[in-house]
Design a protein around this motif. Structure first.
Motif, PDB file in Angstrom:
ATOM      1  N   MET A  42       5.309   5.062  15.848  1.00  0.00           N
ATOM      2  CA  MET A  42       6.623   5.074  15.120  1.00  0.00           C
ATOM      3  C   MET A  42       7.385   3.696  15.147  1.00  0.00           C
ATOM      4  SD  MET A  42       7.964   8.889  15.797  1.00  0.00           S
ATOM      5  CE  MET A  42       9.018   8.686  14.340  1.00  0.00           C
ATOM      6  N   GLY A  43       7.944   3.252  13.850  1.00  0.00           N
ATOM      7  CA  GLY A  43       8.606   2.160  14.003  1.00  0.00           C
ATOM      8  C   GLY A  43       9.161   1.724  12.440  1.00  0.00           C
ATOM      9  N   PRO A  44      10.001   0.681  12.223  1.00  0.00           N
ATOM     10  CA  PRO A  44      10.718   0.320  11.090  1.00  0.00           C
ATOM     11  C   PRO A  44       9.615  -0.256  10.001  1.00  0.00           C
ATOM     12  CG  PRO A  44      11.307  -0.956  12.948  1.00  0.00           C
ATOM     13  CD  PRO A  44      10.621   0.068  13.378  1.00  0.00           C
ATOM     14  N   ASN A  45       9.951  -0.517   9.024  1.00  0.00           N
ATOM     15  CA  ASN A  45       8.955  -1.157   7.657  1.00  0.00           C
ATOM     16  C   ASN A  45       9.047  -2.518   8.400  1.00  0.00           C
ATOM     17  OD1 ASN A  45       8.835   0.581   5.972  1.00  0.00           O
ATOM     18  ND2 ASN A  45      10.806   0.394   5.195  1.00  0.00           N
ATOM     19  N   GLY A  46       7.562  -3.144   8.280  1.00  0.00           N
ATOM     20  CA  GLY A  46       7.297  -4.295   8.838  1.00  0.00           C
ATOM     21  C   GLY A  46       7.231  -4.830  10.054  1.00  0.00           C
ATOM     22  N   SER A  47       7.003  -3.600  10.924  1.00  0.00           N
ATOM     23  CA  SER A  47       6.921  -3.819  12.407  1.00  0.00           C
ATOM     24  C   SER A  47       5.502  -4.105  12.778  1.00  0.00           C
ATOM     25  CB  SER A  47       7.311  -2.622  13.105  1.00  0.00           C
ATOM     26  OG  SER A  47       6.757  -1.199  12.645  1.00  0.00           O
ATOM     27  N   GLY A  48       4.609  -3.840  11.734  1.00  0.00           N
ATOM     28  CA  GLY A  48       3.043  -4.041  12.072  1.00  0.00           C
ATOM     29  C   GLY A  48       2.279  -2.862  12.129  1.00  0.00           C
ATOM     30  N   LYS A  49       2.888  -1.458  12.087  1.00  0.00           N
ATOM     31  CA  LYS A  49       2.204  -0.464  12.198  1.00  0.00           C
ATOM     32  C   LYS A  49       0.664  -0.357  11.266  1.00  0.00           C
ATOM     33  CE  LYS A  49       5.253   2.435  10.874  1.00  0.00           C
ATOM     34  NZ  LYS A  49       6.021   1.417  10.475  1.00  0.00           N
ATOM     35  N   SER A  50       0.867  -0.489  10.191  1.00  0.00           N
ATOM     36  CA  SER A  50      -0.218  -0.463   9.072  1.00  0.00           C
ATOM     37  C   SER A  50      -1.094  -1.638   9.646  1.00  0.00           C
ATOM     38  CB  SER A  50       0.348  -0.742   7.890  1.00  0.00           C
ATOM     39  OG  SER A  50       1.004   0.543   7.328  1.00  0.00           O
ATOM     40  N   THR A  51      -0.715  -2.629   9.843  1.00  0.00           N
ATOM     41  CA  THR A  51      -1.506  -4.056  10.263  1.00  0.00           C
ATOM     42  C   THR A  51      -2.714  -3.606  11.545  1.00  0.00           C
ATOM     43  OG1 THR A  51      -0.138  -5.665   9.880  1.00  0.00           O
ATOM     44  CG2 THR A  51      -1.621  -6.118  11.461  1.00  0.00           C
ATOM     45  N   LEU A  52      -1.995  -2.588  12.280  1.00  0.00           N
ATOM     46  CA  LEU A  52      -2.819  -2.257  13.422  1.00  0.00           C
ATOM     47  C   LEU A  52      -3.983  -1.382  12.935  1.00  0.00           C
ATOM     48  CD1 LEU A  52      -3.238  -1.762  16.478  1.00  0.00           C
ATOM     49  CD2 LEU A  52      -1.714   0.497  16.594  1.00  0.00           C
ATOM     50  N   GLN A  94      -2.891   4.743   3.655  1.00  0.00           N
ATOM     51  CA  GLN A  94      -1.344   5.277   3.236  1.00  0.00           C
ATOM     52  C   GLN A  94      -1.405   5.232   1.534  1.00  0.00           C
ATOM     53  OE1 GLN A  94       1.896   2.324   4.120  1.00  0.00           O
ATOM     54  NE2 GLN A  94       3.252   3.286   3.077  1.00  0.00           N
ATOM     55  N   TYR A  95      -2.043   4.172   1.023  1.00  0.00           N
ATOM     56  CA  TYR A  95      -2.486   4.212  -0.589  1.00  0.00           C
ATOM     57  C   TYR A  95      -3.880   4.227  -0.972  1.00  0.00           C
ATOM     58  CZ  TYR A  95       2.436   2.427  -0.158  1.00  0.00           C
ATOM     59  OH  TYR A  95       3.668   2.301   0.182  1.00  0.00           O
ATOM     60  N   PRO A  96      -4.511   5.484  -0.841  1.00  0.00           N
ATOM     61  CA  PRO A  96      -5.563   5.746  -1.237  1.00  0.00           C
ATOM     62  C   PRO A  96      -6.188   4.976  -2.491  1.00  0.00           C
ATOM     63  CG  PRO A  96      -4.909   7.538  -0.428  1.00  0.00           C
ATOM     64  CD  PRO A  96      -3.766   6.863  -0.630  1.00  0.00           C
ATOM     65  N   VAL A  97      -7.340   4.237  -2.859  1.00  0.00           N
ATOM     66  CA  VAL A  97      -7.612   3.635  -3.830  1.00  0.00           C
ATOM     67  C   VAL A  97      -8.305   4.319  -4.905  1.00  0.00           C
ATOM     68  CG1 VAL A  97      -7.769   1.169  -2.863  1.00  0.00           C
ATOM     69  CG2 VAL A  97      -9.750   2.902  -2.807  1.00  0.00           C
ATOM     70  N   GLU A  98      -8.264   4.200  -5.995  1.00  0.00           N
ATOM     71  CA  GLU A  98      -8.859   4.837  -7.239  1.00  0.00           C
ATOM     72  C   GLU A  98     -10.326   4.213  -7.374  1.00  0.00           C
ATOM     73  OE1 GLU A  98      -6.695   5.130 -10.726  1.00  0.00           O
ATOM     74  OE2 GLU A  98      -4.807   6.252  -9.814  1.00  0.00           O
ATOM     75  N   VAL A  99     -11.424   5.005  -7.600  1.00  0.00           N
ATOM     76  CA  VAL A  99     -12.646   4.360  -7.920  1.00  0.00           C
ATOM     77  C   VAL A  99     -13.176   5.090  -9.078  1.00  0.00           C
ATOM     78  CG1 VAL A  99     -15.227   4.036  -6.937  1.00  0.00           C
ATOM     79  CG2 VAL A  99     -13.015   4.414  -5.480  1.00  0.00           C
ATOM     80  N   PRO A 100     -12.738   4.554 -10.226  1.00  0.00           N
ATOM     81  CA  PRO A 100     -13.305   5.090 -11.574  1.00  0.00           C
ATOM     82  C   PRO A 100     -14.874   4.978 -11.616  1.00  0.00           C
ATOM     83  CG  PRO A 100     -11.791   3.353 -11.811  1.00  0.00           C
ATOM     84  CD  PRO A 100     -12.025   3.290 -10.378  1.00  0.00           C
ATOM     85  N   GLY A 101     -15.267   6.278 -12.478  1.00  0.00           N
ATOM     86  CA  GLY A 101     -16.804   6.327 -12.475  1.00  0.00           C
ATOM     87  C   GLY A 101     -17.511   6.728 -11.583  1.00  0.00           C
ATOM     88  N   ILE A 173      -7.568   7.700  12.181  1.00  0.00           N
ATOM     89  CA  ILE A 173      -6.161   6.886  12.139  1.00  0.00           C
ATOM     90  C   ILE A 173      -5.602   7.336  10.727  1.00  0.00           C
ATOM     91  CG2 ILE A 173      -5.055   4.856  12.035  1.00  0.00           C
ATOM     92  CD1 ILE A 173      -8.125   3.799  13.304  1.00  0.00           C
ATOM     93  N   LEU A 174      -4.211   7.851  10.942  1.00  0.00           N
ATOM     94  CA  LEU A 174      -3.815   8.452   9.573  1.00  0.00           C
ATOM     95  C   LEU A 174      -2.712   7.498   9.550  1.00  0.00           C
ATOM     96  CD1 LEU A 174      -3.799  12.204  10.560  1.00  0.00           C
ATOM     97  CD2 LEU A 174      -5.636  10.761   9.475  1.00  0.00           C
ATOM     98  N   ASP A 175      -2.509   6.680   8.463  1.00  0.00           N
ATOM     99  CA  ASP A 175      -1.581   5.792   8.180  1.00  0.00           C
ATOM    100  C   ASP A 175      -0.602   6.155   7.044  1.00  0.00           C
ATOM    101  OD1 ASP A 175      -0.030   3.233   7.844  1.00  0.00           O
ATOM    102  OD2 ASP A 175      -1.410   2.343   6.761  1.00  0.00           O
ATOM    103  N   GLU A 176       0.577   6.788   7.633  1.00  0.00           N
ATOM    104  CA  GLU A 176       1.423   7.216   6.777  1.00  0.00           C
ATOM    105  C   GLU A 176       1.013   8.394   5.608  1.00  0.00           C
ATOM    106  OE1 GLU A 176       4.773   4.642   5.674  1.00  0.00           O
ATOM    107  OE2 GLU A 176       4.073   3.297   7.190  1.00  0.00           O
ATOM    108  N   THR A 177       0.185   9.236   6.291  1.00  0.00           N
ATOM    109  CA  THR A 177      -0.234  10.198   5.522  1.00  0.00           C
ATOM    110  C   THR A 177       0.784  11.175   4.931  1.00  0.00           C
ATOM    111  OG1 THR A 177      -2.269  10.303   6.679  1.00  0.00           O
ATOM    112  CG2 THR A 177      -1.789  12.273   5.508  1.00  0.00           C
ATOM    113  N   ASP A 178       1.979  11.243   5.509  1.00  0.00           N
ATOM    114  CA  ASP A 178       3.014  11.972   5.048  1.00  0.00           C
ATOM    115  C   ASP A 178       3.794  11.416   4.000  1.00  0.00           C
ATOM    116  OD1 ASP A 178       3.803  10.115   7.034  1.00  0.00           O
ATOM    117  OD2 ASP A 178       5.393  11.216   7.586  1.00  0.00           O
ATOM    118  N   SER A 179       3.712  10.168   3.732  1.00  0.00           N
ATOM    119  CA  SER A 179       4.455   9.572   2.721  1.00  0.00           C
ATOM    120  C   SER A 179       4.330  10.049   1.352  1.00  0.00           C
ATOM    121  CB  SER A 179       4.306   8.066   2.757  1.00  0.00           C
ATOM    122  OG  SER A 179       2.974   7.524   2.368  1.00  0.00           O
TER     123      SER A 179
END
Length: 258
Positions: A42-52, A94-101, A173-179
């Motif tokens: 847990m931590g504020p925005n920009g703290s490096g959580k997603s980078t980990l 956190q932001y799953p990508v789209e894969v058209p086709g 590893i679940l990166d902000e799955t709740d957002s």
């Protein structure tokens, strides 16, 4: 027993200003996650959580300049992204990508084949997917739609947990799955994560800003991330403290000690 061990991890990214030094994001992270354990970061925005999370998964944008990541003693940093997945690491983005086709059904079976080392028997696979989709309340029609294309935020997150269920990793590893999840989607996603942990005895690294998901997925360990470091650690009571008082005291302490 599986162990993911992170020691003295330093990570940087390129500076948009080509004449400037790279931007240092992680500054000495130490963390150990074992089978059956749930760790909340847990931590504020920009703290490096997603980078980990990206550094563990092998995102090419992030450069590890110091430290180690090992999975059961094997050097994760020496592995390619697909080798890390086959070794048992999983990242729900956190932001799953789209894969058209590419249909969800083809994507899932291809991924399962790569991780398991052989193609699942079709009859068993169809039953496995159907059961997993029903548990996550996913409309069967989604299996023939392109990966994440036109999906709502909640639908994308449910499909991330569908992958978790079918790929059965050792460490997830679940990166902000709740957002971006409403109350019903949060419950369904959390139940899916809890089923995975119970069935596979998997280790969980749950990255989040908020405590609401921790009411459904209960951590044994809570780590507070500020300024690219873990500045405090504890049990579930630490999450309750953060919920009541926020991150201010931790950010002030980290700034004073910098």
């Amino acid at each position: 027993m599986t162990t993911l061990e992170i020691r003295d991890l330093h990570v940087e990214v390129a500076n948009p200003d080509e004449n400037a030094e790279p931007i240092k994001i992680l500054k000495g992270v130490n963390l150990t996650v074992k089978s059956g354990q749930t760790h909340a970061i847990m931590g504020p925005n920009g703290s490096g959580k997603s980078t980990l999370s990206y550094a563990i998964a092998g995102h090419p944008k992030y450069t590890v300049t110091q430290g180690t990541i090992t999975l059961d003693g094997e050097d994760v940093l020496a592995m390619t992204v697909d080798e890390r997945a086959r070794a048992g690491l999983f990242l729900a983005m956190q932001y799953p990508v789209e894969v058209p086709g590419v249909s969800m059904s083809n994507f899932l079976r291809t991924a399962a084949t790569a991780v398991r080392g052989e193609a699942p028997k079709l009859r068993h696979w169809v039953k496995e997917v159907k059961t997993a989709m029903a548990e996550l309340e996913i409309d069967p029609a989604f299996s023939e739609r392109s990966v994440n294309e036109g999906f709502s935020g909640g639908e994308k997150k449910r499909h991330e947990i569908l992958q978790l269920d079918l790929l059965k990793p050792k460490i997830a590893i679940l990166d902000e799955t709740d957002s971006g999840l409403d109350v019903d989607a949060l419950r369904i996603v959390s139940e899916g994560v809890n089923r995975y942990k119970e069935r596979e005895n998997g280790g969980l690294l749950l990255i989040t800003h908020y405590t609401r998901i921790l009411r459904y997925i209960q951590p044994q360990f809570v780590h507070v991330f500020v300024g690219g470091r873990i500045v405090a650690e504890g049990g579930p009571e630490l999450a309750e403290e953060l919920d009541a008082n926020g991150y201010a005291s931790f950010t002030q302490t980290a700034t004073a000690g910098a």
